[in-house]
Scaffold this motif. Structure first.
Motif, short mmCIF file in Angstrom:
data_model
loop_
_atom_site.label_atom_id
_atom_site.label_comp_id
_atom_site.label_asym_id
_atom_site.label_seq_id
_atom_site.Cartn_x
_atom_site.Cartn_y
_atom_site.Cartn_z
N ALA A 180 0.84 -1.21 0.00
CA ALA A 180 0.00 0.00 0.00
C ALA A 180 0.87 1.25 0.00
CB ALA A 180 -0.94 -0.01 1.21
N ILE A 181 1.94 1.24 0.79
CA ILE A 181 2.84 2.40 0.84
C ILE A 181 3.48 2.64 -0.52
CG2 ILE A 181 5.03 3.23 1.81
CD1 ILE A 181 4.07 1.85 4.48
N ARG A 182 3.95 1.56 -1.15
CA ARG A 182 4.56 1.68 -2.50
C ARG A 182 3.54 2.20 -3.50
NH1 ARG A 182 7.34 -3.26 -5.00
NH2 ARG A 182 7.72 -1.70 -6.56
N GLN A 183 2.31 1.70 -3.42
CA GLN A 183 1.26 2.11 -4.35
C GLN A 183 0.91 3.58 -4.16
OE1 GLN A 183 0.64 0.06 -6.65
NE2 GLN A 183 -1.22 0.75 -7.60
N GLU A 184 0.85 4.03 -2.90
CA GLU A 184 0.56 5.44 -2.62
C GLU A 184 1.66 6.34 -3.18
OE1 GLU A 184 -0.01 5.16 1.60
OE2 GLU A 184 -2.18 4.89 1.39
N LYS A 185 2.92 5.90 -3.05
CA LYS A 185 4.04 6.68 -3.60
C LYS A 185 3.95 6.73 -5.13
CE LYS A 185 9.11 6.95 -3.83
NZ LYS A 185 9.06 7.49 -5.18
N PHE A 186 3.60 5.61 -5.75
CA PHE A 186 3.45 5.55 -7.20
C PHE A 186 2.37 6.54 -7.66
CE2 PHE A 186 1.54 3.12 -10.92
CZ PHE A 186 2.51 3.50 -11.83
N ILE A 187 1.24 6.56 -6.96
CA ILE A 187 0.15 7.48 -7.31
C ILE A 187 0.61 8.93 -7.14
CG2 ILE A 187 -2.15 8.28 -6.59
CD1 ILE A 187 -2.73 5.26 -5.87
N ARG A 188 1.30 9.21 -6.05
CA ARG A 188 1.83 10.57 -5.80
C ARG A 188 2.80 10.98 -6.93
NH1 ARG A 188 3.64 9.72 -0.97
NH2 ARG A 188 5.81 9.41 -1.56
N ASP A 189 3.68 10.05 -7.32
CA ASP A 189 4.63 10.34 -8.42
C ASP A 189 3.90 10.61 -9.73
OD1 ASP A 189 6.73 10.04 -6.64
OD2 ASP A 189 7.30 8.04 -7.35
N LEU A 190 2.85 9.85 -9.99
CA LEU A 190 2.06 10.07 -11.21
C LEU A 190 1.35 11.42 -11.17
CD1 LEU A 190 0.53 6.50 -11.72
CD2 LEU A 190 2.18 7.63 -13.24
N LYS A 191 0.81 11.78 -10.02
CA LYS A 191 0.13 13.08 -9.89
C LYS A 191 1.13 14.22 -10.04
CE LYS A 191 -3.94 11.53 -7.43
NZ LYS A 191 -4.74 11.56 -6.20
N ASN A 192 2.35 14.03 -9.54
CA ASN A 192 3.40 15.04 -9.74
C ASN A 192 3.74 15.17 -11.22
OD1 ASN A 192 3.58 15.71 -7.03
ND2 ASN A 192 5.24 14.28 -6.62
N ALA A 193 3.69 14.05 -11.95
CA ALA A 193 3.94 14.10 -13.39
C ALA A 193 2.87 14.93 -14.09
CB ALA A 193 4.00 12.68 -13.97
N LEU A 194 1.61 14.82 -13.63
CA LEU A 194 0.53 15.64 -14.20
C LEU A 194 0.81 17.13 -13.97
CD1 LEU A 194 -2.77 13.72 -13.36
CD2 LEU A 194 -1.63 13.94 -15.58
N ILE A 195 1.35 17.46 -12.80
CA ILE A 195 1.68 18.86 -12.52
C ILE A 195 2.77 19.33 -13.48
CG2 ILE A 195 2.75 20.41 -10.81
CD1 ILE A 195 1.32 18.63 -8.65
N ARG A 196 3.76 18.47 -13.74
CA ARG A 196 4.83 18.83 -14.69
C ARG A 196 4.26 18.99 -16.10
NH1 ARG A 196 7.27 14.92 -11.68
NH2 ARG A 196 7.39 13.41 -13.37
N ILE A 197 3.24 18.23 -16.44
CA ILE A 197 2.59 18.41 -17.75
C ILE A 197 1.94 19.78 -17.80
CG2 ILE A 197 0.62 17.67 -19.17
CD1 ILE A 197 1.43 14.76 -18.52
N GLU A 198 1.22 20.14 -16.74
CA GLU A 198 0.57 21.46 -16.69
C GLU A 198 1.60 22.58 -16.78
OE1 GLU A 198 -2.73 21.95 -16.92
OE2 GLU A 198 -2.81 19.77 -17.08
N ASN A 199 2.77 22.37 -16.16
CA ASN A 199 3.84 23.38 -16.18
C ASN A 199 4.68 23.33 -17.46
OD1 ASN A 199 3.08 24.07 -13.60
ND2 ASN A 199 4.67 22.86 -12.62
N LYS A 200 4.38 22.33 -18.29
CA LYS A 200 5.12 22.10 -19.55
C LYS A 200 6.60 21.79 -19.31
CE LYS A 200 1.85 24.82 -22.26
NZ LYS A 200 0.92 23.79 -22.58
N THR A 201 6.88 21.18 -18.14
CA THR A 201 8.25 20.75 -17.84
C THR A 201 8.35 19.22 -17.86
OG1 THR A 201 7.80 20.75 -15.46
CG2 THR A 201 8.74 22.77 -16.41
#
Length: 127
Positions: free
Chosen positions: A73-94
């Protein structure tokens, strides 16, 4: 294929990655719910009427199972957080820019590891 002279991925590319990441987040959140429900259902393994020795063995196994589920569960939560951070980088175009080399991470790598922040080149430098 992107070259080093590209500063960032095109909006079209970013949109494709966004869809891919959103699908991965949905699946990861579903998997996390399965892990959590397995954890919640681990408490009774139906050993109430069995011999004390077997019950002790089962309780030890259940503890290991709960620990394994918790780690998952901890690994899965980190994976989801990393994916959501990737969405932020998409919004920032970075999105897709290596944080070490500042070059574009290959599309092939991003399709396999959509939350990657390092190119293969940078990853190899860390070894």
């Amino acid at each position: 294929m992107a070259t080093e002279t590209n500063i960032r991925y095109s909006d079209k590319d970013l949109e494709e990655f966004k869809v891919l990441i959103q699908e991965k987040i949905e699946k990861a959140e579903h998997d996390l719910e399965l892990i959590k429900s397995a954890y919640m259902n681990d408490h009774n393994n139906g050993t109430d009427d069995t011999s004390p020795t077997f019950k002790a063995f089962e309780e030890g196994s259940a503890t290991m199972s709960r620990e394994a589920n918790s780690a998952l569960a901890i690994r899965q939560e980190k994976f989801i957080r990393d994916l959501k951070n990737a969405l932020i980088r998409i919004e920032n175009k970075t999105y897709g820019i290596c944080r070490i080399t500042q070059k574009l991470i290959s599309k092939e790598r991003l399709k396999l590891v959509p939350h990657a922040t390092l190119s293969i080149e940078a990853k190899n430098m860390q070894k």
